[in-house]
Write a protein that holds these residues in place. Sequence first.
Motif, mmCIF file in Angstrom:
data_model
loop_
_atom_site.group_PDB
_atom_site.id
_atom_site.type_symbol
_atom_site.label_atom_id
_atom_site.label_comp_id
_atom_site.label_asym_id
_atom_site.label_seq_id
_atom_site.Cartn_x
_atom_site.Cartn_y
_atom_site.Cartn_z
ATOM 1 N N GLU A 161 52.263 40.363 43.167
ATOM 2 C CA GLU A 161 53.318 40.841 42.254
ATOM 3 C C GLU A 161 52.680 41.428 41.000
ATOM 4 O O GLU A 161 52.873 40.916 39.894
ATOM 5 C CB GLU A 161 54.256 39.687 41.884
ATOM 6 N N PRO A 162 51.912 42.504 41.144
ATOM 7 C CA PRO A 162 51.150 43.028 40.002
ATOM 8 C C PRO A 162 52.032 43.450 38.830
ATOM 9 O O PRO A 162 51.571 43.415 37.686
ATOM 10 C CB PRO A 162 50.400 44.217 40.600
ATOM 11 N N GLU A 163 53.272 43.805 39.123
ATOM 12 C CA GLU A 163 54.161 44.236 38.042
ATOM 13 C C GLU A 163 54.533 43.099 37.102
ATOM 14 O O GLU A 163 55.006 43.329 35.984
ATOM 15 C CB GLU A 163 55.422 44.877 38.629
ATOM 16 N N THR A 164 54.326 41.832 37.531
ATOM 17 C CA THR A 164 54.707 40.689 36.693
ATOM 18 C C THR A 164 53.563 40.208 35.805
ATOM 19 O O THR A 164 53.777 39.332 34.964
ATOM 20 C CB THR A 164 55.165 39.509 37.576
ATOM 21 N N VAL A 165 52.367 40.748 35.997
ATOM 22 C CA VAL A 165 51.194 40.243 35.275
ATOM 23 C C VAL A 165 51.080 40.945 33.933
ATOM 24 O O VAL A 165 50.999 42.174 33.864
ATOM 25 C CB VAL A 165 49.910 40.443 36.101
ATOM 26 N N VAL A 183 43.350 43.454 31.894
ATOM 27 C CA VAL A 183 43.266 44.452 32.952
ATOM 28 C C VAL A 183 44.393 45.456 32.742
ATOM 29 O O VAL A 183 45.558 45.063 32.625
ATOM 30 C CB VAL A 183 43.380 43.809 34.341
ATOM 31 N N PRO A 184 44.109 46.748 32.686
ATOM 32 C CA PRO A 184 45.169 47.745 32.490
ATOM 33 C C PRO A 184 46.219 47.654 33.594
ATOM 34 O O PRO A 184 45.899 47.329 34.746
ATOM 35 C CB PRO A 184 44.416 49.082 32.541
ATOM 36 N N PRO A 185 47.480 47.939 33.275
ATOM 37 C CA PRO A 185 48.555 47.802 34.257
ATOM 38 C C PRO A 185 48.524 48.876 35.345
ATOM 39 O O PRO A 185 49.160 48.718 36.373
ATOM 40 C CB PRO A 185 49.825 47.923 33.416
ATOM 41 N N ARG A 210 42.650 46.338 40.297
ATOM 42 C CA ARG A 210 43.007 45.375 39.257
ATOM 43 C C ARG A 210 42.392 44.006 39.539
ATOM 44 O O ARG A 210 41.945 43.310 38.626
ATOM 45 C CB ARG A 210 44.526 45.278 39.130
ATOM 46 N N LEU A 211 42.368 43.605 40.808
ATOM 47 C CA LEU A 211 41.752 42.323 41.144
ATOM 48 C C LEU A 211 40.256 42.363 40.858
ATOM 49 O O LEU A 211 39.692 41.401 40.308
ATOM 50 C CB LEU A 211 42.006 41.971 42.608
ATOM 51 N N ALA A 212 39.600 43.463 41.219
ATOM 52 C CA ALA A 212 38.169 43.591 40.947
ATOM 53 C C ALA A 212 37.891 43.558 39.445
ATOM 54 O O ALA A 212 36.914 42.931 38.993
ATOM 55 C CB ALA A 212 37.638 44.892 41.555
ATOM 56 N N ALA A 213 38.774 44.193 38.665
ATOM 57 C CA ALA A 213 38.598 44.185 37.213
ATOM 58 C C ALA A 213 38.809 42.789 36.646
ATOM 59 O O ALA A 213 38.081 42.355 35.739
ATOM 60 C CB ALA A 213 39.571 45.176 36.569
ATOM 61 N N PHE A 230 34.349 30.019 42.371
ATOM 62 C CA PHE A 230 35.184 31.149 41.994
ATOM 63 C C PHE A 230 34.839 32.402 42.792
ATOM 64 O O PHE A 230 35.707 33.250 42.993
ATOM 65 C CB PHE A 230 35.099 31.360 40.483
ATOM 66 N N ASP A 231 33.610 32.500 43.253
ATOM 67 C CA ASP A 231 33.279 33.585 44.182
ATOM 68 C C ASP A 231 34.084 33.436 45.469
ATOM 69 O O ASP A 231 34.654 34.405 45.980
ATOM 70 C CB ASP A 231 31.780 33.574 44.499
ATOM 71 N N ARG A 232 34.120 32.233 46.016
ATOM 72 C CA ARG A 232 34.903 31.998 47.237
ATOM 73 C C ARG A 232 36.378 32.265 46.995
ATOM 74 O O ARG A 232 37.064 32.846 47.837
ATOM 75 C CB ARG A 232 34.703 30.564 47.725
ATOM 76 N N PHE A 233 36.861 31.846 45.828
ATOM 77 C CA PHE A 233 38.276 32.057 45.512
ATOM 78 C C PHE A 233 38.614 33.541 45.444
ATOM 79 O O PHE A 233 39.575 33.995 46.084
ATOM 80 C CB PHE A 233 38.614 31.377 44.187
ATOM 81 N N PHE A 234 37.855 34.319 44.701
ATOM 82 C CA PHE A 234 38.167 35.745 44.568
ATOM 83 C C PHE A 234 37.981 36.490 45.887
ATOM 84 O O PHE A 234 38.702 37.444 46.170
ATOM 85 C CB PHE A 234 37.335 36.373 43.453
ATOM 86 N N ASP A 235 37.031 36.046 46.701
ATOM 87 C CA ASP A 235 36.877 36.662 48.022
ATOM 88 C C ASP A 235 38.148 36.472 48.860
ATOM 89 O O ASP A 235 38.584 37.390 49.566
ATOM 90 C CB ASP A 235 35.684 36.060 48.763
ATOM 91 N N ALA A 236 38.742 35.275 48.782
ATOM 92 C CA ALA A 236 39.968 35.016 49.542
ATOM 93 C C ALA A 236 41.126 35.851 49.012
ATOM 94 O O ALA A 236 41.932 36.382 49.788
ATOM 95 C CB ALA A 236 40.321 33.526 49.487
ATOM 96 N N MET A 237 41.213 35.994 47.692
ATOM 97 C CA MET A 237 42.277 36.826 47.135
ATOM 98 C C MET A 237 42.130 38.278 47.604
ATOM 99 O O MET A 237 43.109 38.948 47.932
ATOM 100 C CB MET A 237 42.246 36.776 45.597
#
Length: 298
Positions: free
Chosen positions: A53-57, A64-66, A73-76, A113-120
Motif C-alpha cells: 500500500e505505497p500510497e499510505t506511507v 523515501v520520495p512518494p 521505493r523499497l530499495a531506497a 534485516f537483510d533476510r527481512f528485506f529480501d523477503a519483502m
Amino acid sequence: MTALDAGYQRAAELTKLHGTTYYWGARLLPESQRRDVFAVYALCRLADDIVDEPETVAPADTAVPPNGTPEERLAAFRATFFDALANPTGDHPPVMAAIVDSISRRGTDPECFDRFFDAMAADLTKTSWATWEELRDGYMEGSAAVIGEMMLPVLEPFTDKAMGPARALGNAFQLTNFLRDVEEDLDRGRVYLPQEDLARHGADPSLRRVTPEWRSMMAEQVARNRELYAEGERGLAMLPRRSRLCVGTALVLYSRILDRIEAADYDVFSGRIRVPDREKVALTARALTLGVPKLSFT
C-alpha cells in the motif's frame, strides 16, 4: 519532547493503528521494552506498506520520495535503513532514528534485516509458492521467523534455546495471517497457500467460496498452524515474567483467529475475521492479574 522520543511515539502510533495484537501484548512490558517492540514493528510495517500500500506511507517516516515504483521505493528504504544503522547520529526521520536506536541498544544482528528485506522484495515478483517447505524456507524465513529473532533481544530470554520457539511463533503468526487474508491476497494477485496442498485437496481459492475441498484443505492448514503455536508456546517458560505475559497474550489472541475461522466454516471470503478490540483489552487486563491462560495445541 526530543526527536528520538517523537520517533518512539510514532512507532507506537503505527503499532496501535495496524498491529493491535502486538500493541496490547506490548502494553504488558515495562516501557523500556515496550517501545523497542514498537520500533521493530514500525520498521516491518513501513516496509510491508511500501510493497502493498505505497500510497499510505508517509515520506516523513521513510525519507523515501512518494514517486517511483514499489521496487525503487523499497530499495531506497532499505538503503536508508542500513545507512541509518551505520550512522545512527545522522539526520534521519524520527521514527527511523528510534528504530536504529533500539536495534543498536539491543544488539540485534544486522543480518536479520537483510533476510527481512529480501523477503519483502520477493513479494514484488513472486505470487505463489509450490510447497509448504518452499513457502516456509523461501519466504517466511525472512518475513516471519526472522521477526521472532528480532524480538528476542527485546524480550531478554533466560537461554539461547528460546530461539527455536521464537522463530516458530513468528511463523505461526504469519500463517494465521495467510489463512485469514486469502481474499485480500487474491486481490493483490498472490496466493500464500502451498499449491501442492491446494492441488491435493482439489481446492481453488480463486472461486472465493467454501466448498468441501476448501474445508478439508483449510482444516489441514489450521492443524499445521496449531503445531507451530505449540512449538512457540514452549518458549514462554524461557522468558522473564513480563515478557512471558506479553508474548503469551499475543499468542492467545492470534490463535483465537483460528478458532473464529473454524467457527465461520472456513469462510475467509465474506469479510476479514478479527478478534474484537474489547477481547484484546480484556485479555491484557486479565494477564496482569491472573496471568495468561494455559493452552494446549496438541
